[in-house]
Write an enzyme that holds these catalytic residues in place. Structure first.
Site, PDB file in Angstrom:
ATOM      1  CG  ASP A 117      -0.276  -0.078   2.527  1.00 26.10           C
ATOM      2  OD1 ASP A 117       0.920  -0.420   2.546  1.00 26.10           O
ATOM      3  OD2 ASP A 117      -0.927   0.208   3.549  1.00 26.10           O
ATOM      4  CD  GLU A 202      11.249  -1.877   9.840  1.00 28.99           C
ATOM      5  OE1 GLU A 202      11.355  -2.099  11.081  1.00 28.99           O
ATOM      6  OE2 GLU A 202      10.182  -1.540   9.299  1.00 28.99           O
TER       7      GLU A 202
HETATM    8  N1  UDP Z   1       0.070  -7.781   5.723  1.00 31.65           N
HETATM    9  C1  UDP Z   1      -0.119  -9.154   5.705  1.00 31.65           C
HETATM   10  N2  UDP Z   1      -0.991  -9.719   6.617  1.00 31.65           N
HETATM   11  C2  UDP Z   1      -1.685  -8.970   7.542  1.00 31.65           C
HETATM   12  C3  UDP Z   1      -1.481  -7.571   7.542  1.00 31.65           C
HETATM   13  C4  UDP Z   1      -0.587  -7.006   6.634  1.00 31.65           C
HETATM   14  O1  UDP Z   1       0.476  -9.850   4.883  1.00 31.65           O
HETATM   15  O2  UDP Z   1      -2.462  -9.545   8.330  1.00 31.65           O
HETATM   16  C5  UDP Z   1       0.981  -7.163   4.738  1.00 31.65           C
HETATM   17  C6  UDP Z   1       0.384  -5.956   4.028  1.00 31.65           C
HETATM   18  O3  UDP Z   1      -0.307  -6.342   2.844  1.00 31.65           O
HETATM   19  C7  UDP Z   1       1.598  -5.094   3.742  1.00 31.65           C
HETATM   20  C8  UDP Z   1       2.536  -5.432   4.911  1.00 31.65           C
HETATM   21  O4  UDP Z   1       2.110  -6.683   5.437  1.00 31.65           O
HETATM   22  O5  UDP Z   1       2.218  -5.431   2.520  1.00 31.65           O
HETATM   23  C9  UDP Z   1       2.496  -4.386   6.008  1.00 31.65           C
HETATM   24  O6  UDP Z   1       1.161  -4.246   6.462  1.00 31.65           O
HETATM   25  P1  UDP Z   1       0.428  -2.822   6.538  1.00 31.65           P
HETATM   26  O7  UDP Z   1       0.669  -2.072   5.274  1.00 31.65           O
HETATM   27  O8  UDP Z   1      -0.981  -3.063   6.917  1.00 31.65           O
HETATM   28  O9  UDP Z   1       1.196  -2.198   7.771  1.00 31.65           O
HETATM   29  P2  UDP Z   1       1.849  -0.767   7.986  1.00 31.65           P
HETATM   30  O10 UDP Z   1       3.309  -1.046   8.123  1.00 31.65           O
HETATM   31  O11 UDP Z   1       1.527   0.105   6.820  1.00 31.65           O
HETATM   32  O12 UDP Z   1       1.210  -0.294   9.235  1.00 31.65           O
HETATM   33 MN    MN Z   2       1.443  -0.232   4.804  1.00 29.10          MN
END
Ligand code: UDP
Ligand code: MN
Length: 257
Positions: A117, A202
């Site tokens: 995203d 990370e």
């Molecule tokens: N993701 C996943 N399973 C989950 C939630 C998130 O595979 O239950 C993936 C999501 O599609 C994205 C990555 O893990 O590519 C990070 O998640 P998200 O963007 O929701 O987290 P952020 O770091 O933006 O808060």
């Molecule tokens: Mn994200």
């Protein structure tokens, strides 16, 4: 011939999944040249939705899946940063990539983790191709600020200009670094760890590659340019759909959205 960039993308089912993966990520990657896209579904099977969108791209790709068990998912009552996301999926992508490169006896190219995203400028991929071992650059909208960036002194990374836990060895978002495939293969144990909280994945991974912050090569004009944005797609409002579903109607019946 340009060296490949292997891009690992974890992804999970939700109303925005197809539009994010297709119009934002796959369209960018198809313009970038030299990409091999490794898409890892958080699911107990490969879905036709993801298979369909992958088959419509012009990219070389690998479609994988591994489910996150329920007890490893954030529960509704838990706070936002309670559990890391995409951990098993990124590790599954790493497993496939190492196996593939071993079997081809190949160590050419780069590895980047692209969540599904975010927003990616095409110039980011040209920057990645100039990396020797490991590169780092600013990420917009990560860590609760407009931009998180490495702090440089005499061209070396000496710290992090961030608001969230600046004392981490690597105070950098998943979108803010890439490494050479050679380094990845030299460190076969390097991976992510579910027991590390969000914001520490990370650091854990980069340390497991034997890196220190001073080893990181600053990219994006000495870390003065934003080439990636940690965006989050707003969830669509589907309250009326839910009511329709209760009376046995579904507006997307027989359609892939
Ligand atoms: N993701 C996943 N399973 C989950 C939630 C998130 O595979 O239950 C993936 C999501 O599609 C994205 C990555 O893990 O590519 C990070 O998640 P998200 O963007 O929701 O987290 P952020 O770091 O933006 O808060
Ligand atoms: Mn994200």
């Amino acid at each position: 011939r340009i060296p490949p960039i292997y891009i690992i993308t974890p992804t999970y089912a939700r109303p925005n999944q197809k539009v994010d993966l297709t119009t934002r990520l796959s369209h960018a990657l198809q313009l970038a040249r030299g990409i091999h896209w490794i898409v890892v579904e958080d699911s107990d099977h490969k879905t036709t939705l993801v298979a369909n969108l992958l088959s419509r791209t012009s990219l070389p790709y690998t479609h994988l899946h591994i489910p996150t068990p329920d007890h490893m998912k954030r529960q509704p009552h838990e706070e936002f940063g309670a559990k890391p996301r995409g951990v098993l999926q990124r590790n599954e992508g790493l497993r496939w990539l190492r196996e593939e490169l071993l079997s081809r006896n190949n160590r050419d190219g780069f590895l980047y983790f692209a969540d599904d995203d975010n927003g990616y400028d095409l110039e980011l991929f040209d920057e990645i191709r100039t990396i020797k071992n490991a590169g780092v650059w600013p990420v917009a909208f990560a860590g609760g600020v407009m931009v998180e960036k490495p702090l440089l002194k005499n061209g070396k990374v000496v710290g992090w200009d961030v608001a969230f836990e600046p004392k981490r060895e690597f105070a950098v978002d998943m979108a803010g670094f890439a490494v050479s495939v050679k380094l990845l293969m030299d460190r076969p144990e390097a991976r992510f760890d579910f027991d590390q909280p969000p914001g520490h994945q990370e650091t854990y991974f980069l340390k497991s590659l034997g890196l220190k912050k001073r080893n990181m090569e600053p990219k994006a004009k000495n870390c003065t340019q934003v080439l990636v944005w940690h965006t989050k797609t707003k969830e669509p409002i589907l309250i009326l759909e839910k009511i329709l579903n209760q009376i046995g109607k579904q507006t997307d019946k027989g359609m892939e959205v």
